[in-house]
Design an enzyme around this catalytic site. Sequence first.
Site, PDB file in Angstrom:
ATOM      1  CD  GLU A   1       9.875 -54.075   1.276  1.00  0.00           C
ATOM      2  OE1 GLU A   1       9.521 -53.865   2.910  1.00  0.00           O
ATOM      3  OE2 GLU A   1       9.164 -54.222   0.797  1.00  0.00           O
TER       4      GLU A   1
ATOM      5  CB  CYS B   1       9.735 -49.892  13.301  1.00  0.00           C
ATOM      6  SG  CYS B   1      11.442 -48.894  13.542  1.00  0.00           S
TER       7      CYS B   1
END
Length: 359
Positions: free
Chosen positions: A91, A332
């Site tokens: 990703e 994150c």
Amino acid sequence: MPVKLLGMTFEELKNWLVNDLKQKPFRAKQIFTWLHFRRVLSFDEMTDLSLKFRNVLKSAAAITLPEQVTRVESEDGTAKYLLKLPGGPAESVLIPDPPRFTACLSTQYGCRMGCRFCMTGQAGFHGNMSADEIVAQLYTMSGNSDLRISNVVLMGMGEPMDNWDPVQNALEIISDDRGICIGQRKITVSTVGLPGGIRKLVDMEKQYGLAVSLHSAVQKTREILIPAAKVISLSQLKHDMLEYTGTTGRRVTLEYCLIQGVNDSIDEARALADYSRGLPCKINLLIYNPVPGLEWKPPDEETVHSFTEYLYPRCQAVTFRRSRGGEVAGACGQLGTSVLKKQNGTRQNRAPKHKTLFS
Ligand code: SF4
């Protein structure tokens, strides 16, 4: 095996052309420019190369881009790409903040650091990426559009210092002014601070940015959050960071993700303020993005307020990083869903227990 052109630095390309294909050195400039400046990724379109030489290249080299499986975009425009690379799913995230467009790239399939708050860490480690695979993520994001990525952060899946040689090559390729030409100061390497890792960045004698995932300046707390911290003493880490700041003249960014009841107390804030003293740094606070299946939670607003109010007068620079891409699990600590999915079939909500390098 054909060589992977996108992962070759200019010097490597030149050496390969001269030594293996018996070509003149100027060929390197031609091919590097086609690939990384004009972004032409097909030998047939490299029209200043003879047909004969293009055929030689076709049999000796490959230009491979990952297959884009999905692209999901959140309301703020942050886009998460699920890519199919030779080593597995990975990703990457594109964060638009015009005129700045930041690409967050992965460097490994999963991660060995096992950070307990991070989806990637829970997904385990499935292999290293080649330089080619790291660079190719950029091309997949920009595709055929006019989008020019201005900044790069190596903060996706993986610990860059745990896969240093390909990462070093990718850094050189991305910042090479004959090609992609993203300034060294606009490229940031993020690390938990593996022993010897920061030294390797210092040894490059370049201006790449350094972000350290600190998350606590208390050794015990840090070891709870980051199992790899068992082999990283805070004092050695500070010593390494000082080496970086002293050599580059740049500040280091201390990443600090606030997690409820773990590292959000005033005692933790005091430890952080003490630790940052004497270190040219910026503390970058981030509020934890919940990860499905993990127990951690973000702190409440009052706690965040007290924490920041304690820090502001005591530290050189404290910023809040706006969390981007939370709705698409592109924020994150949220990458790695695809890796978990691959392991667990359709089960995404329960993170499996994995052996990591340090647990
Ligand atoms: Fe790896 Fe970074 Fe996740 Fe830690 S936070 S497990 S170093 S990807």
